[in-house]
Design a protein around this motif. Structure first.
Motif, PDB file in Angstrom:
ATOM      1  N   TYR A 329       0.725  -1.116   0.090  1.00 40.65           N
ATOM      2  CA  TYR A 329      -0.118  -0.071   0.025  1.00 40.65           C
ATOM      3  C   TYR A 329       0.888   1.125  -0.289  1.00 40.65           C
ATOM      4  O   TYR A 329       1.396   1.490   0.904  1.00 40.65           O
ATOM      5  CB  TYR A 329      -0.950   0.048   1.168  1.00 40.65           C
ATOM      6  CG  TYR A 329      -1.474  -1.343   1.289  1.00 40.65           C
ATOM      7  CD1 TYR A 329      -2.166  -2.026   0.256  1.00 40.65           C
ATOM      8  CD2 TYR A 329      -1.653  -1.987   2.668  1.00 40.65           C
ATOM      9  CE1 TYR A 329      -2.817  -3.178   0.501  1.00 40.65           C
ATOM     10  CE2 TYR A 329      -2.114  -3.301   2.724  1.00 40.65           C
ATOM     11  CZ  TYR A 329      -3.066  -3.858   1.892  1.00 40.65           C
ATOM     12  OH  TYR A 329      -3.559  -5.009   1.909  1.00 40.65           O
ATOM     13  N   ARG A 330       1.075   1.761  -1.066  1.00 36.67           N
ATOM     14  CA  ARG A 330       1.825   2.911  -1.353  1.00 36.67           C
ATOM     15  C   ARG A 330       1.287   4.337  -0.735  1.00 36.67           C
ATOM     16  O   ARG A 330       2.071   5.259  -0.550  1.00 36.67           O
ATOM     17  CB  ARG A 330       2.630   3.084  -2.758  1.00 36.67           C
ATOM     18  CG  ARG A 330       3.529   1.972  -2.986  1.00 36.67           C
ATOM     19  CD  ARG A 330       4.047   2.008  -4.551  1.00 36.67           C
ATOM     20  NE  ARG A 330       4.974   1.097  -4.697  1.00 36.67           N
ATOM     21  CZ  ARG A 330       4.655  -0.229  -5.084  1.00 36.67           C
ATOM     22  NH1 ARG A 330       3.407  -0.644  -5.067  1.00 36.67           N
ATOM     23  NH2 ARG A 330       5.719  -0.919  -5.206  1.00 36.67           N
ATOM     24  N   THR A 331      -0.032   4.175  -1.020  1.00 38.65           N
ATOM     25  CA  THR A 331      -0.732   5.400  -0.411  1.00 38.65           C
ATOM     26  C   THR A 331      -1.862   4.874   0.559  1.00 38.65           C
ATOM     27  O   THR A 331      -2.017   3.604   0.447  1.00 38.65           O
ATOM     28  CB  THR A 331      -1.273   6.161  -1.737  1.00 38.65           C
ATOM     29  OG1 THR A 331      -2.496   5.311  -2.457  1.00 38.65           O
ATOM     30  CG2 THR A 331      -0.373   6.508  -2.838  1.00 38.65           C
ATOM     31  N   TYR A 382       4.906   5.353   3.434  1.00 39.13           N
ATOM     32  CA  TYR A 382       5.215   4.177   3.051  1.00 39.13           C
ATOM     33  C   TYR A 382       6.862   4.184   3.009  1.00 39.13           C
ATOM     34  O   TYR A 382       7.730   5.046   2.512  1.00 39.13           O
ATOM     35  CB  TYR A 382       4.802   4.125   1.555  1.00 39.13           C
ATOM     36  CG  TYR A 382       5.167   2.870   0.964  1.00 39.13           C
ATOM     37  CD1 TYR A 382       4.611   1.715   1.358  1.00 39.13           C
ATOM     38  CD2 TYR A 382       6.016   3.146  -0.279  1.00 39.13           C
ATOM     39  CE1 TYR A 382       5.117   0.473   0.639  1.00 39.13           C
ATOM     40  CE2 TYR A 382       6.415   1.829  -0.731  1.00 39.13           C
ATOM     41  CZ  TYR A 382       6.020   0.507  -0.421  1.00 39.13           C
ATOM     42  OH  TYR A 382       6.443  -0.546  -0.980  1.00 39.13           O
ATOM     43  N   SER A 383       7.438   2.875   3.587  1.00 42.53           N
ATOM     44  CA  SER A 383       8.712   2.612   3.579  1.00 42.53           C
ATOM     45  C   SER A 383       8.797   1.671   2.125  1.00 42.53           C
ATOM     46  O   SER A 383       8.534   0.266   2.440  1.00 42.53           O
ATOM     47  CB  SER A 383       9.088   1.919   4.478  1.00 42.53           C
ATOM     48  OG  SER A 383      10.586   1.493   4.620  1.00 42.53           O
ATOM     49  N   SER A 384       9.711   1.973   1.284  1.00 44.63           N
ATOM     50  CA  SER A 384      10.037   1.271   0.069  1.00 44.63           C
ATOM     51  C   SER A 384      10.765  -0.032   0.304  1.00 44.63           C
ATOM     52  O   SER A 384      11.055  -1.112  -0.326  1.00 44.63           O
ATOM     53  CB  SER A 384      10.533   2.051  -1.239  1.00 44.63           C
ATOM     54  OG  SER A 384      11.751   2.670  -0.993  1.00 44.63           O
ATOM     55  N   GLY A 389       3.551   0.473   5.233  1.00 47.98           N
ATOM     56  CA  GLY A 389       2.951   1.699   5.523  1.00 47.98           C
ATOM     57  C   GLY A 389       2.728   1.944   6.947  1.00 47.98           C
ATOM     58  O   GLY A 389       2.807   1.099   7.971  1.00 47.98           O
ATOM     59  N   SER A 390       2.690   3.415   7.376  1.00 46.91           N
ATOM     60  CA  SER A 390       2.409   3.659   8.826  1.00 46.91           C
ATOM     61  C   SER A 390       1.412   4.974   8.556  1.00 46.91           C
ATOM     62  O   SER A 390       1.328   5.842   7.671  1.00 46.91           O
ATOM     63  CB  SER A 390       3.773   4.239   9.568  1.00 46.91           C
ATOM     64  OG  SER A 390       4.405   3.234   9.635  1.00 46.91           O
ATOM     65  N   VAL A 391       0.344   4.955   9.459  1.00 46.69           N
ATOM     66  CA  VAL A 391      -0.533   6.017   9.339  1.00 46.69           C
ATOM     67  C   VAL A 391      -0.501   6.786  10.594  1.00 46.69           C
ATOM     68  O   VAL A 391      -0.289   6.326  11.700  1.00 46.69           O
ATOM     69  CB  VAL A 391      -2.178   5.300   9.109  1.00 46.69           C
ATOM     70  CG1 VAL A 391      -2.458   4.463  10.396  1.00 46.69           C
ATOM     71  CG2 VAL A 391      -3.077   6.534   8.747  1.00 46.69           C
ATOM     72  N   TYR A 392      -0.708   8.231  10.434  1.00 46.71           N
ATOM     73  CA  TYR A 392      -0.456   8.849  11.660  1.00 46.71           C
ATOM     74  C   TYR A 392      -1.751   9.820  11.895  1.00 46.71           C
ATOM     75  O   TYR A 392      -2.259  10.600  10.828  1.00 46.71           O
ATOM     76  CB  TYR A 392       0.810   9.991  11.514  1.00 46.71           C
ATOM     77  CG  TYR A 392       1.911   9.324  11.397  1.00 46.71           C
ATOM     78  CD1 TYR A 392       2.838   8.989  12.423  1.00 46.71           C
ATOM     79  CD2 TYR A 392       2.433   8.743   9.923  1.00 46.71           C
ATOM     80  CE1 TYR A 392       3.908   8.321  12.291  1.00 46.71           C
ATOM     81  CE2 TYR A 392       3.770   8.150   9.969  1.00 46.71           C
ATOM     82  CZ  TYR A 392       4.517   7.830  11.249  1.00 46.71           C
ATOM     83  OH  TYR A 392       5.610   7.002  11.137  1.00 46.71           O
ATOM     84  N   TYR A 393      -2.486   9.774  13.145  1.00 42.79           N
ATOM     85  CA  TYR A 393      -3.674  10.619  13.352  1.00 42.79           C
ATOM     86  C   TYR A 393      -3.196  11.736  14.219  1.00 42.79           C
ATOM     87  O   TYR A 393      -2.771  11.258  15.381  1.00 42.79           O
ATOM     88  CB  TYR A 393      -4.706   9.741  13.931  1.00 42.79           C
ATOM     89  CG  TYR A 393      -5.358   8.745  12.981  1.00 42.79           C
ATOM     90  CD1 TYR A 393      -6.259   9.212  12.204  1.00 42.79           C
ATOM     91  CD2 TYR A 393      -4.830   7.553  12.796  1.00 42.79           C
ATOM     92  CE1 TYR A 393      -7.041   8.412  11.467  1.00 42.79           C
ATOM     93  CE2 TYR A 393      -5.463   6.608  11.546  1.00 42.79           C
ATOM     94  CZ  TYR A 393      -6.651   7.141  11.067  1.00 42.79           C
ATOM     95  OH  TYR A 393      -7.081   6.291  10.035  1.00 42.79           O
ATOM     96  N   LEU A 464       5.905  12.350   4.448  1.00 39.74           N
ATOM     97  CA  LEU A 464       4.514  12.149   5.010  1.00 39.74           C
ATOM     98  C   LEU A 464       3.545  12.661   3.641  1.00 39.74           C
ATOM     99  O   LEU A 464       3.734  13.656   3.323  1.00 39.74           O
ATOM    100  CB  LEU A 464       4.144  13.100   6.191  1.00 39.74           C
ATOM    101  CG  LEU A 464       4.782  12.474   7.651  1.00 39.74           C
ATOM    102  CD1 LEU A 464       4.119  13.275   8.477  1.00 39.74           C
ATOM    103  CD2 LEU A 464       4.207  10.965   7.683  1.00 39.74           C
ATOM    104  N   GLN A 465       2.508  11.512   3.382  1.00 39.28           N
ATOM    105  CA  GLN A 465       1.476  11.953   2.635  1.00 39.28           C
ATOM    106  C   GLN A 465       0.380  12.561   3.255  1.00 39.28           C
ATOM    107  O   GLN A 465      -0.071  11.995   4.406  1.00 39.28           O
ATOM    108  CB  GLN A 465       1.087  10.618   1.926  1.00 39.28           C
ATOM    109  CG  GLN A 465       2.235  10.134   1.233  1.00 39.28           C
ATOM    110  CD  GLN A 465       1.911   8.815   0.576  1.00 39.28           C
ATOM    111  OE1 GLN A 465       0.687   8.189   0.479  1.00 39.28           O
ATOM    112  NE2 GLN A 465       2.753   7.872   0.307  1.00 39.28           N
TER     113      GLN A 465
END
Length: 483
Positions: A329-331, A382-384, A389-393, A464-465
């Motif tokens: 999951y790149r995005t 996202y870490s290639s 991936g990591s999500v931040y709230y 960060l996206q």
């Protein structure tokens, strides 16, 4: 034996000997045309010469057995029979002396170079024995042709024998001269024999016989030419990709192909082995492959080498469907909805548990009241390198802390991270899970705002996206009320 005698007739023996003689002339021509040449066409003709040798050997063997049958079993005693049998036996003995060497030469021409080690000392005299064999064939063929088409008698006179000896010598000399010059004319026969041929041709039977012989000669020539063309153009099929196993590893969109080919070929032929070893295999877009891609497996080889080895290359390219790559999951949008649906609530629950953790503790406030816990931003990374991936709230919290001395109203910013997000890993979204991490963002300014918190987070984590931001323009400040 009576049935055998029906087939071993004088007519059949003479015709077979005549055909053997014609093959001998063709062999002699090829021999002198190729003896000092090593071109591809010359090697092809030399290969055909070896084939003619095997045919001649078989015919000489049959003729020797047939003549032996007439002399020893049928008790026939005639000069003609002895002369024909003698020439045939000479040709057969010469072929026996050279058959092993010819076999090795034939294998080497066709690529089996390991056969050369089986050459014996007799190989040094192979030229001599081959020429003796061809002379024996030609002598028997000339005599048989003379008896079959001209003399038509059971016996030869001494004059006939003398003429045949001269004619055989002249035919051999003419064949050698024509081959060396690749052109020229055949020497004239003796005057007396030539005159007989002319007289015979003018008879009705002679004309008919000449026509039949001409037709037979044309058929023989056409067959020889056809075999020569077939021998020169025939190829050995070799399939370069059907046996290849292609596996794919890595992440979807960044996949690599691993190719393992076990080509079926003659392992005893070092030239073909070298050709197969030098073949390079490539896959389109290798290193950036995605599941479902239709890619081409290419076998890159030397076309010139394939032509020289007479290899008919098959399946030099093959279409393959990419599969088996790890989905990543790149995005944030790539994450399946059934996976991401629980992220926000899990992040908020973990944060509220963190805020309440110090309530009633030895050094903590007596009561903690969460007035609000508002999610103001969502970010993805996202870490290639890891394919995860990591999500931040990002949260803005309004908390009231009360003890026996004061009531503090505190506005703070926190972020909650959830990881690793991967198709190969099932997240634990429980409050106390190691997959969820809560961290405070300590903004020491007296006045705080949402944009400031967002900039802090984006500077702390690179690349960060931004998934969503819902910032307020309001400025916030902590307050304390003494009791």
């Amino acid at each position: 034996m009576e049935n055998l005698k029906r087939y071993i007739t004088r007519k059949n023996l003479l015709m077979t000997s005549f055909i053997t003689g014609v093959i001998g002339v063709v062999m002699l021509l090829i021999y002198f045309l190729t003896i000092n040449t090593m071109s591809a066409s010359a090697l092809s003709m030399l290969s055909f010469l070896c084939i003619l040798f095997y045919v001649s050997f078989f015919l000489l063997l049959l003729l020797t057995a047939a003549y032996a049958f007439h002399i020893f079993y049928d008790k026939q005693r005639s000069t003609t029979l002895y002369v024909l049998a003698g020439c045939t036996v000479v040709g057969l003995l010469a072929s026996l002396f050279s058959i092993s060497t010819v076999n090795v030469i034939f294998q080497v021409i066709n690529g089996n170079f390991s056969a050369i080690w089986s050459l014996s000392a007799s190989a040094l005299n192979v030229d001599f024995w081959l020429i003796i064999m061809m002379i024996g064939q030609i002598a028997a063929g000339v005599l048989a042709g003379y008896l079959r088409f001209v003399k038509k008698a059971e016996e030869l006179s001494s004059e006939d024998l003398s003429q045949m000896q001269d004619t055989a010598k002249q035919v051999g000399d003419a064949a050698a001269t024509a081959a060396r010059k690749a052109a020229g004319s055949v020497s004239e026969g003796t005057a007396k024999l030539s005159e007989k041929w002319k007289n015979y041709y003018h008879t009705e039977k002679g004309k008919k016989t000449v026509r039949l012989v001409g037709i037979a000669a044309v058929v023989v020539i056409v067959v020889i030419i056809a075999i020569s063309i077939w021998s020169a153009t025939r190829t050995t099929p070799i399939d370069l990709t059907s046996s290849c196993e292609v596996t794919f590893e890595g992440y979807d969109g960044e996949g690599d192909a691993y190719i393992n080919c076990d080509v079926d070929y003659d392992i005893n032929n070092p030239q073909i082995a070298s050709f197969v070893y030098d073949v390079e295999y490539t896959i389109d877009n290798d290193g950036a492959l995605s599941n479902g891609d239709k890619v081409i497996l290419h076998a890159d080889y030397s076309e010139e080498t394939a032509r020289n080895l007479k290899l008919g290359v098959e399946n030099a390219e093959r279409e393959i469907t990419v599969e088996g790559l790890t989905e990543v999951y790149r995005t944030y949008e790539d994450i399946p909805k059934e996976v991401s649906d629980g992220f926000a609530s899990a992040a908020q629950a973990a944060l509220e548990a963190e805020l309440k953790e110090d309530e009633g503790s030895t050094f903590g406030p007596d009561t903690i009241t969460i007035n609000s816990c508002e999610n103001i931003g969502v970010y993805y990374q996202y870490s290639s390198s890891w394919g995860e991936g990591s999500v931040y709230y990002l949260f803005r919290t309004d908390v009231t802390e009360e003890d026996e001395y004061s009531v503090d109203n505190i506005i703070d910013y926190y972020y909650v991270s959830i990881d690793p997000i991967s198709s190969e890993y099932t997240l634990d979204l429980a409050v106390d899970s190691d997959d969820i991490y809560v961290s405070g963002m300590y903004l020491y300014d007296d006045e705080k705002n949402d944009a400031q918190a967002g900039e802090w987070l984006k500077s702390y984590y690179s690349d960060l996206q931004v998934v969503s931001e819902n910032f307020s323009d309001e400025t916030y400040q902590d307050t304390t009320t003494e009791k």
